[in-house]
Write a protein that holds these residues in place. Structure first.
Motif, PDB file in Angstrom:
ATOM      1  N   UNK A  63       0.812  -1.224   0.000  1.00  0.00           N
ATOM      2  CA  UNK A  63       0.000   0.000   0.000  1.00  0.00           C
ATOM      3  C   UNK A  63       0.840   1.267   0.000  1.00  0.00           C
ATOM      4  N   UNK A  64       2.140   1.128   0.104  1.00  0.00           N
ATOM      5  CA  UNK A  64       3.009   2.312   0.121  1.00  0.00           C
ATOM      6  C   UNK A  64       2.804   3.143  -1.131  1.00  0.00           C
ATOM      7  N   UNK A  65       2.670   4.460  -0.917  1.00  0.00           N
ATOM      8  CA  UNK A  65       2.467   5.370  -2.034  1.00  0.00           C
ATOM      9  C   UNK A  65       1.014   5.524  -2.433  1.00  0.00           C
ATOM     10  N   UNK A  66       0.139   4.655  -1.910  1.00  0.00           N
ATOM     11  CA  UNK A  66      -1.286   4.738  -2.240  1.00  0.00           C
ATOM     12  C   UNK A  66      -2.144   5.092  -1.024  1.00  0.00           C
ATOM     13  N   UNK A  67      -1.750   4.596   0.133  1.00  0.00           N
ATOM     14  CA  UNK A  67      -2.517   4.820   1.364  1.00  0.00           C
ATOM     15  C   UNK A  67      -1.759   5.772   2.279  1.00  0.00           C
ATOM     16  N   UNK A  68      -2.507   6.565   3.028  1.00  0.00           N
ATOM     17  CA  UNK A  68      -1.921   7.467   4.008  1.00  0.00           C
ATOM     18  C   UNK A  68      -2.698   7.364   5.317  1.00  0.00           C
ATOM     19  N   UNK A  69      -1.967   7.096   6.387  1.00  0.00           N
ATOM     20  CA  UNK A  69      -2.593   7.030   7.711  1.00  0.00           C
ATOM     21  C   UNK A  69      -2.322   8.337   8.445  1.00  0.00           C
ATOM     22  N   UNK A  70      -3.310   8.781   9.204  1.00  0.00           N
ATOM     23  CA  UNK A  70      -3.157  10.001   9.992  1.00  0.00           C
ATOM     24  C   UNK A  70      -3.973   9.851  11.274  1.00  0.00           C
ATOM     25  N   UNK A  71      -3.702  10.717  12.225  1.00  0.00           N
ATOM     26  CA  UNK A  71      -4.437  10.643  13.484  1.00  0.00           C
ATOM     27  C   UNK A  71      -4.586  12.011  14.103  1.00  0.00           C
ATOM     28  N   UNK A  72      -5.590  12.117  14.955  1.00  0.00           N
ATOM     29  CA  UNK A  72      -5.821  13.324  15.737  1.00  0.00           C
ATOM     30  C   UNK A  72      -5.763  12.894  17.199  1.00  0.00           C
ATOM     31  N   UNK A  73      -4.684  13.237  17.873  1.00  0.00           N
ATOM     32  CA  UNK A  73      -4.500  12.782  19.252  1.00  0.00           C
ATOM     33  C   UNK A  73      -5.523  13.401  20.210  1.00  0.00           C
ATOM     34  N   UNK A  74      -5.931  14.610  19.918  1.00  0.00           N
ATOM     35  CA  UNK A  74      -6.906  15.263  20.805  1.00  0.00           C
ATOM     36  C   UNK A  74      -8.259  14.573  20.739  1.00  0.00           C
ATOM     37  N   UNK A  75      -8.616  14.086  19.551  1.00  0.00           N
ATOM     38  CA  UNK A  75      -9.919  13.448  19.370  1.00  0.00           C
ATOM     39  C   UNK A  75      -9.849  11.928  19.430  1.00  0.00           C
ATOM     40  N   UNK A  76      -8.631  11.384  19.556  1.00  0.00           N
ATOM     41  CA  UNK A  76      -8.451   9.920  19.578  1.00  0.00           C
ATOM     42  C   UNK A  76      -9.067   9.268  18.341  1.00  0.00           C
ATOM     43  N   UNK A  77      -8.742   9.820  17.200  1.00  0.00           N
ATOM     44  CA  UNK A  77      -9.214   9.256  15.946  1.00  0.00           C
ATOM     45  C   UNK A  77      -8.034   8.929  15.035  1.00  0.00           C
ATOM     46  N   UNK A  78      -8.239   7.939  14.195  1.00  0.00           N
ATOM     47  CA  UNK A  78      -7.246   7.574  13.198  1.00  0.00           C
ATOM     48  C   UNK A  78      -7.973   7.383  11.868  1.00  0.00           C
ATOM     49  N   UNK A  79      -7.347   7.838  10.797  1.00  0.00           N
ATOM     50  CA  UNK A  79      -7.956   7.743   9.479  1.00  0.00           C
ATOM     51  C   UNK A  79      -7.005   7.074   8.495  1.00  0.00           C
ATOM     52  N   UNK A  80      -7.584   6.498   7.467  1.00  0.00           N
ATOM     53  CA  UNK A  80      -6.797   5.865   6.414  1.00  0.00           C
ATOM     54  C   UNK A  80      -7.338   6.352   5.079  1.00  0.00           C
ATOM     55  N   UNK A  81      -6.555   7.165   4.398  1.00  0.00           N
ATOM     56  CA  UNK A  81      -6.909   7.620   3.063  1.00  0.00           C
ATOM     57  C   UNK A  81      -6.370   6.611   2.062  1.00  0.00           C
ATOM     58  N   UNK A  82      -7.266   6.032   1.282  1.00  0.00           N
ATOM     59  CA  UNK A  82      -6.881   4.993   0.337  1.00  0.00           C
ATOM     60  C   UNK A  82      -7.126   5.484  -1.081  1.00  0.00           C
ATOM     61  N   UNK A  83      -6.061   5.625  -1.845  1.00  0.00           N
ATOM     62  CA  UNK A  83      -6.146   6.078  -3.227  1.00  0.00           C
ATOM     63  C   UNK A  83      -5.683   4.975  -4.174  1.00  0.00           C
ATOM     64  N   UNK A  84      -6.013   5.148  -5.439  1.00  0.00           N
ATOM     65  CA  UNK A  84      -5.592   4.184  -6.470  1.00  0.00           C
ATOM     66  C   UNK A  84      -5.912   2.754  -6.041  1.00  0.00           C
TER      67      UNK A  84
END
Length: 115
Positions: A63-84
């Motif tokens: 998934x390298x180069x296609x997916x991006x993981x991010x998080x918001x520590x204040x809100x205790x959330x994690x997201x995964x943007x999946x492209x291509x």
């Protein structure tokens, strides 16, 4: 106890994008790792991406180069943007956190990529 609730799965055509989100609640320690795993049909569960509270990330080679993981520590959330997206990305995606020496899982969200 920690609860993880995922959202954002669905059906998409190859080449498209999806964004998964996960909200954590409960007894969450400041030092923790949050991540996404997936389990495809007839396959074992595998790591997709993970991120520490300090922002260090790891990705599966597939998934390298296609997916991006991010998080918001204040809100205790994690997201995964999946492209291509490709059909091989079809799986149930699980949110995961390792905090306080314990591991927790979400209920999973289905991602289906049509060719």
């Amino acid at each position: 106890q920690v609860q993880l609730v995922e959202s954002g799965g669905g059906l998409v055509q190859a080449g498209g994008s999806l964004r998964l989100s996960c909200a954590a609640s409960g007894r969450i320690f400041s030092v923790n790792v949050m991540g996404w795993y997936r389990q495809g049909p007839g396959k074992q569960r595998e790591l997709v991406a993970r991120i520490t509270n300090g922002g260090t990330t790891n990705y599966a080679n597939s998934v390298k180069g296609r997916f991006t993981i991010s998080r918001d520590n204040d809100k205790n959330t994690v997201s995964l943007q999946m492209n291509s997206l490709i059909p091989e990305d079809t799986a149930v995606y699980y949110c995961n956190t390792n905090t306080g020496g314990r591991i927790y899982w979400g209920q999973g969200t289905q991602v289906t990529v049509s060719s």
